[in-house]
Design an enzyme around this catalytic site. Sequence first.
Site, mmCIF file in Angstrom:
data_model
loop_
_atom_site.group_PDB
_atom_site.id
_atom_site.type_symbol
_atom_site.label_atom_id
_atom_site.label_comp_id
_atom_site.label_asym_id
_atom_site.label_seq_id
_atom_site.Cartn_x
_atom_site.Cartn_y
_atom_site.Cartn_z
ATOM 1 N N ALA A 10 0.809 -1.226 0.000
ATOM 2 C CA ALA A 10 0.000 0.000 0.000
ATOM 3 C C ALA A 10 0.838 1.271 0.000
ATOM 4 O O ALA A 10 0.331 2.345 -0.307
ATOM 5 C CB ALA A 10 -0.938 -0.010 1.206
ATOM 6 N N ARG A 15 10.176 8.177 -1.684
ATOM 7 C CA ARG A 15 11.599 8.358 -1.995
ATOM 8 C C ARG A 15 11.988 7.853 -3.387
ATOM 9 O O ARG A 15 13.122 8.021 -3.822
ATOM 10 C CB ARG A 15 12.454 7.670 -0.914
ATOM 11 C CG ARG A 15 12.470 8.426 0.396
ATOM 12 C CD ARG A 15 13.016 7.579 1.529
ATOM 13 N NE ARG A 15 12.069 6.559 1.955
ATOM 14 C CZ ARG A 15 12.347 5.571 2.817
ATOM 15 N NH1 ARG A 15 13.566 5.481 3.320
ATOM 16 N NH2 ARG A 15 11.425 4.699 3.151
ATOM 17 N N LYS A 22 5.289 2.353 -5.855
ATOM 18 C CA LYS A 22 6.596 1.743 -5.587
ATOM 19 C C LYS A 22 6.696 0.285 -6.026
ATOM 20 O O LYS A 22 7.671 -0.106 -6.676
ATOM 21 C CB LYS A 22 6.935 1.861 -4.102
ATOM 22 C CG LYS A 22 8.224 1.138 -3.754
ATOM 23 C CD LYS A 22 8.907 1.668 -2.535
ATOM 24 C CE LYS A 22 8.468 0.976 -1.281
ATOM 25 N NZ LYS A 22 9.357 1.326 -0.153
ATOM 26 N N TYR A 106 6.521 -8.177 2.384
ATOM 27 C CA TYR A 106 6.462 -6.800 1.899
ATOM 28 C C TYR A 106 6.622 -6.783 0.380
ATOM 29 O O TYR A 106 7.525 -7.445 -0.156
ATOM 30 C CB TYR A 106 7.592 -5.958 2.501
ATOM 31 C CG TYR A 106 7.493 -5.703 3.984
ATOM 32 C CD1 TYR A 106 6.304 -5.927 4.669
ATOM 33 C CD2 TYR A 106 8.577 -5.206 4.687
ATOM 34 C CE1 TYR A 106 6.216 -5.674 6.037
ATOM 35 C CE2 TYR A 106 8.501 -4.941 6.047
ATOM 36 C CZ TYR A 106 7.312 -5.193 6.718
ATOM 37 O OH TYR A 106 7.233 -4.938 8.049
ATOM 38 N N GLY A 107 5.787 -5.989 -0.272
ATOM 39 C CA GLY A 107 5.841 -5.897 -1.732
ATOM 40 C C GLY A 107 7.094 -5.243 -2.275
ATOM 41 O O GLY A 107 7.380 -5.318 -3.471
ATOM 42 N N LYS A 358 11.130 -8.709 -41.626
ATOM 43 C CA LYS A 358 9.889 -8.718 -40.839
ATOM 44 C C LYS A 358 8.886 -9.672 -41.456
ATOM 45 O O LYS A 358 8.710 -9.674 -42.676
ATOM 46 C CB LYS A 358 9.287 -7.307 -40.811
ATOM 47 C CG LYS A 358 8.048 -7.206 -39.941
ATOM 48 C CD LYS A 358 7.072 -6.136 -40.409
ATOM 49 C CE LYS A 358 6.275 -6.595 -41.604
ATOM 50 N NZ LYS A 358 5.151 -5.719 -41.964
ATOM 51 N N ALA A 387 22.662 -6.683 -52.411
ATOM 52 C CA ALA A 387 22.721 -5.525 -51.512
ATOM 53 C C ALA A 387 21.705 -4.470 -51.923
ATOM 54 O O ALA A 387 21.494 -4.227 -53.107
ATOM 55 C CB ALA A 387 24.122 -4.927 -51.539
ATOM 56 N N ASN A 393 6.538 -3.189 -49.437
ATOM 57 C CA ASN A 393 5.396 -3.991 -48.994
ATOM 58 C C ASN A 393 4.195 -3.152 -48.615
ATOM 59 O O ASN A 393 3.121 -3.675 -48.385
ATOM 60 C CB ASN A 393 5.803 -4.878 -47.804
ATOM 61 C CG ASN A 393 6.275 -4.053 -46.613
ATOM 62 O OD1 ASN A 393 6.873 -2.984 -46.773
ATOM 63 N ND2 ASN A 393 5.998 -4.547 -45.422
HETATM 64 C C1 UD1 Z 1 9.235 -2.161 8.800
HETATM 65 C C2 UD1 Z 1 9.171 -2.754 10.197
HETATM 66 C C3 UD1 Z 1 10.587 -2.783 10.794
HETATM 67 C C4 UD1 Z 1 11.500 -3.540 9.892
HETATM 68 C C5 UD1 Z 1 11.476 -2.970 8.474
HETATM 69 C C6 UD1 Z 1 12.242 -3.883 7.545
HETATM 70 C C7 UD1 Z 1 6.993 -2.132 11.103
HETATM 71 C C8 UD1 Z 1 6.284 -1.200 12.016
HETATM 72 N N1 UD1 Z 1 8.321 -1.949 11.013
HETATM 73 O O1 UD1 Z 1 9.650 -0.818 8.940
HETATM 74 O O2 UD1 Z 1 10.562 -3.389 12.072
HETATM 75 O O3 UD1 Z 1 12.816 -3.496 10.395
HETATM 76 O O4 UD1 Z 1 10.127 -2.911 7.998
HETATM 77 O O5 UD1 Z 1 12.313 -3.306 6.267
HETATM 78 O O6 UD1 Z 1 6.378 -2.978 10.524
HETATM 79 N N2 UD1 Z 1 2.817 -0.631 4.381
HETATM 80 C C9 UD1 Z 1 1.486 -0.656 4.074
HETATM 81 N N3 UD1 Z 1 0.625 0.101 4.796
HETATM 82 C C10 UD1 Z 1 1.030 0.877 5.819
HETATM 83 C C11 UD1 Z 1 2.399 0.921 6.126
HETATM 84 C C12 UD1 Z 1 3.275 0.146 5.399
HETATM 85 O O7 UD1 Z 1 1.073 -1.363 3.149
HETATM 86 O O8 UD1 Z 1 0.171 1.521 6.422
HETATM 87 C C13 UD1 Z 1 3.757 -1.445 3.612
HETATM 88 C C14 UD1 Z 1 4.775 -0.611 2.864
HETATM 89 O O9 UD1 Z 1 4.288 -0.290 1.552
HETATM 90 C C15 UD1 Z 1 5.972 -1.548 2.810
HETATM 91 C C16 UD1 Z 1 5.851 -2.339 4.097
HETATM 92 O O10 UD1 Z 1 4.498 -2.243 4.503
HETATM 93 O O11 UD1 Z 1 5.904 -2.442 1.725
HETATM 94 C C17 UD1 Z 1 6.780 -1.838 5.185
HETATM 95 O O12 UD1 Z 1 6.423 -0.529 5.548
HETATM 96 P P1 UD1 Z 1 7.498 0.597 5.832
HETATM 97 O O13 UD1 Z 1 6.793 1.830 6.177
HETATM 98 O O14 UD1 Z 1 8.496 0.641 4.750
HETATM 99 O O15 UD1 Z 1 8.127 0.000 7.175
HETATM 100 P P2 UD1 Z 1 9.556 0.298 7.742
HETATM 101 O O16 UD1 Z 1 9.569 1.615 8.398
HETATM 102 O O17 UD1 Z 1 10.568 0.022 6.715
HETATM 103 CA CA CA Z 2 10.618 -0.232 4.296
#
Ligand code: UD1
Ligand code: CA
Length: 465
Positions: A10, A15, A22, A106-107, A358, A387, A393
């Site tokens: 989500a 960044r 992302k 995580y995506g 082609k 050549a 075509n």
């Molecule tokens: C998170 C972990 C942290 C860990 C790190 C590793 C938590 C609170 N912290 O931190 O302990 O060391 O990952 O990379 O989980 N996302 C959502 N919805 C939200 C928030 C986040 O879908 O409301 C998704 C983000 O798109 C991302 C993932 O969850 O894919 C991680 O979120 P992010 O905010 O990057 O967490 P970090 O601060 O990196």
């Molecule tokens: Ca992260």
Amino acid sequence: MALEVIVLAAGMGKRMHSSLPKVLHQVAAQPMLFHVIKTAARLNPQAIHVVLGHGGEQVEAALQGLDPKVLALVTTCTQAEQLGTAHAVAQALPQVESDSKVLVLYGDTPLTPQVELERLLAALDDGAALSLLTAELTNPSGYGRIVRTAEGALVGIVEDKDATAEQKAIHEINTGMIATTGALLKEFLPQIGNNNAQGEYYLTDLAGLLVQAQHPVVGITAAPEHIDLLSGVNNKLQLAQVERLYQEQVAAQLLMDGLTLADPKRFDLRGELTFGQDCFIDINVIIEGKVTLGRNVVIGAGCVLKDVSIGDNSIISPYTIMERSELKVHTTVGPFARLRPGNVLEDEVHIGNFVEVKNSHIEYGTKAGHLTYLGDSDIGRNTNIGAGTITCNYDGANKHRTTIGQDVFVGSDTQLVAPVTVEDGATIGAGTTVTRTVKAKSLVVTRAPLRAIADYERPTKKKKA
Ligand code: UD1
Ligand code: CA
């Protein structure tokens, strides 16, 4: 127990400085999210729940590009506001069965090794209520830290922004990947609050809550060689690093499988490559889609091959670009040739430099060595295309085919105005514009007579006043 996977996707990825969500940024020409979903699919889950948010519609549309078998496993839900990772998981929970194992991924972490996820799941089989994938980092800053008692018992996870100076010194970090059950998530997620530095609902609080409730929580330490693969992508620098890591892994595997790569650091696979024995790929080659090489195939430097198959003993010389074409055995193509979609080159066909082909079928032994365009054509065996030959075509509205028989000699600088047929054994004189059928074994030539003017004086440059 069935397995369900929740993929958090989500986040907006501020960044990345991009309008693209992302998780749709690509690694090896595929959205990062696809890599995560594919790894998840290899664990044979009952369902993969993707939590969408920023650019949700765009991500949902992109998911249609997944392999249908994988897509069939995917359901989506929406997290309208990004209130934290626990809140994100909660959006998927109504779709999750209580008696399932649940893996949270995580995506934006596309290279997560499958074995580490299997270890997390195995820990559940061994009695853990929650298993977390952790890693020992020399520089742990930014990550959640794993807090343990003096005896080493896991107490919980503290986020970097909430950590005390003492906790910040901990080098064991949370990678973010966890395994638990649907029932425990349903029971404990509602107990997670947002009273912390970021005002977010942290999924990581689940660890502490379960420990307090005396459920066994286990930290699984990732193998040191996997640590780089577990890093998430938050910016373009990390995206580029992840791409290189991926390509390095792929190249290493190809080398181990017997492909010769001139330099594994200068090779990019953006699809699938299969190959026979003794193939050689020179530097800076890009492979896209599905590419198949027979035995003893040579691919020269700088070639781009997309969805092609190339038969045994063929040589593709440098800087050749080809797409959706089938090359049989002993073919030679390039340098600087371009095969656009829809070609079949039979055995021993030669396509030389600056030749574009082609939607054409070229039979055994036929050669087009230099500076030629062959579009929408069928060419028989052992024909020589001189050549500068051009199949005209396109009449401005429609495309037409050119049919050339076997043992034909097409002189240099010939235009073949399609639709047109050249029968077997015909000869076309250099400079001819062919507008109607050329009969078998005949010679045709259209050529303005040569005029000779003796003692001709070339204009000379006037001197400036
Ligand atoms: C998170 C972990 C942290 C860990 C790190 C590793 C938590 C609170 N912290 O931190 O302990 O060391 O990952 O990379 O989980 N996302 C959502 N919805 C939200 C928030 C986040 O879908 O409301 C998704 C983000 O798109 C991302 C993932 O969850 O894919 C991680 O979120 P992010 O905010 O990057 O967490 P970090 O601060 O990196
Ligand atoms: Ca992260």
